[in-house]
Design a protein around this motif. Structure first.
Motif, PDB file in Angstrom:
ATOM      1  N   ARG A   1      35.044  42.236  38.623  1.00  9.01           N
ATOM      2  CA  ARG A   1      34.588  40.606  38.500  1.00  9.01           C
ATOM      3  C   ARG A   1      33.948  40.290  39.472  1.00  9.01           C
ATOM      4  O   ARG A   1      32.898  39.417  39.513  1.00  9.01           O
ATOM      5  N   LEU A   2      34.559  40.634  40.697  1.00  6.25           N
ATOM      6  CA  LEU A   2      34.021  40.100  42.084  1.00  6.25           C
ATOM      7  C   LEU A   2      32.486  40.651  42.123  1.00  6.25           C
ATOM      8  O   LEU A   2      31.818  39.839  42.821  1.00  6.25           O
TER       9      LEU A   2
ATOM     10  N   LYS B   1      30.363  41.562  40.057  1.00 13.25           N
ATOM     11  CA  LYS B   1      29.665  40.474  39.131  1.00 13.25           C
ATOM     12  C   LYS B   1      29.028  39.356  39.901  1.00 13.25           C
ATOM     13  O   LYS B   1      28.209  38.747  39.939  1.00 13.25           O
ATOM     14  N   ILE B   2      30.218  38.490  40.489  1.00 19.75           N
ATOM     15  CA  ILE B   2      29.953  37.465  41.006  1.00 19.75           C
ATOM     16  C   ILE B   2      28.832  37.389  42.094  1.00 19.75           C
ATOM     17  O   ILE B   2      28.357  36.508  42.460  1.00 19.75           O
TER      18      ILE B   2
ATOM     19  N   TYR C   1      33.157  40.851  50.046  1.00 22.48           N
ATOM     20  CA  TYR C   1      31.751  40.264  50.073  1.00 22.48           C
ATOM     21  C   TYR C   1      31.258  40.648  51.469  1.00 22.48           C
ATOM     22  O   TYR C   1      29.958  41.185  51.426  1.00 22.48           O
TER      23      TYR C   1
ATOM     24  N   ILE D   1      26.980  32.779  48.113  1.00 26.33           N
ATOM     25  CA  ILE D   1      27.670  31.957  47.304  1.00 26.33           C
ATOM     26  C   ILE D   1      28.803  31.616  48.444  1.00 26.33           C
ATOM     27  O   ILE D   1      28.946  32.213  49.493  1.00 26.33           O
TER      28      ILE D   1
END
Ligand code: MN
Length: 133
Positions: A24-25, A27-28, A118, A130
């Motif tokens: 999920r991360l 993808k973010i 990140y 982001i």
């Protein structure tokens, strides 16, 4: 302005909860996750899918992330793919040993915050801008 290009990030992780969270991360962060649970399958899938970066769990069943990374780093082409080792082994000695033995490009200790993942990925490939704070 430089156009953002989605890349493939392979996540080798046998804990399905961790795998899902990391997927999920990724993808973010703007990239396509490739989820791999089985360490033996990882090498095959790296050859087939040529990911742009690999997040490598160290503790796997049957083969360690260290051994997989050694195999990848012994290959003339695949060795160019950055490998970030992800492991619960937290001491500085563990970290030093894993990096030295596997030849991985970087290291991230579990558990980690989204911002830490990140920042590690951003060292090697572009990530979407982001705000994680
Ligand atoms: Mn594991």
């Amino acid at each position: 302005m430089k156009e953002f290009v989605e890349k493939k990030i392979m996540i080798v992780e046998d804990n399905l909860v961790n795998q899902k969270v990391m997927g999920r991360l990724v993808k973010i962060f703007g990239h396509e996750p490739i989820l791999i649970t089985d360490g033996f399958e990882a090498v095959e899938q790296v050859k087939l899918q040529k990911p742009d970066l690999i997040l490598m769990d160290i503790q796997l069943v049957g083969i360690t992330g260290i051994e997989i990374t050694q195999l990848l780093k012994g290959d003339e082409i695949l060795k160019e793919i950055p490998v970030i080792a992800v492991t619960a082994s937290a001491t500085a000695e563990d970290k030093e040993r894993i990096v030295r033995e596997s030849g991985c490009d970087d290291y991230l200790a579990k558990p980690f915050l989204p911002k830490q993942l990140y920042d590690k990925i951003a060292k090697f490939i572009d990530v979407k801008e982001i705000d994680l704070n």
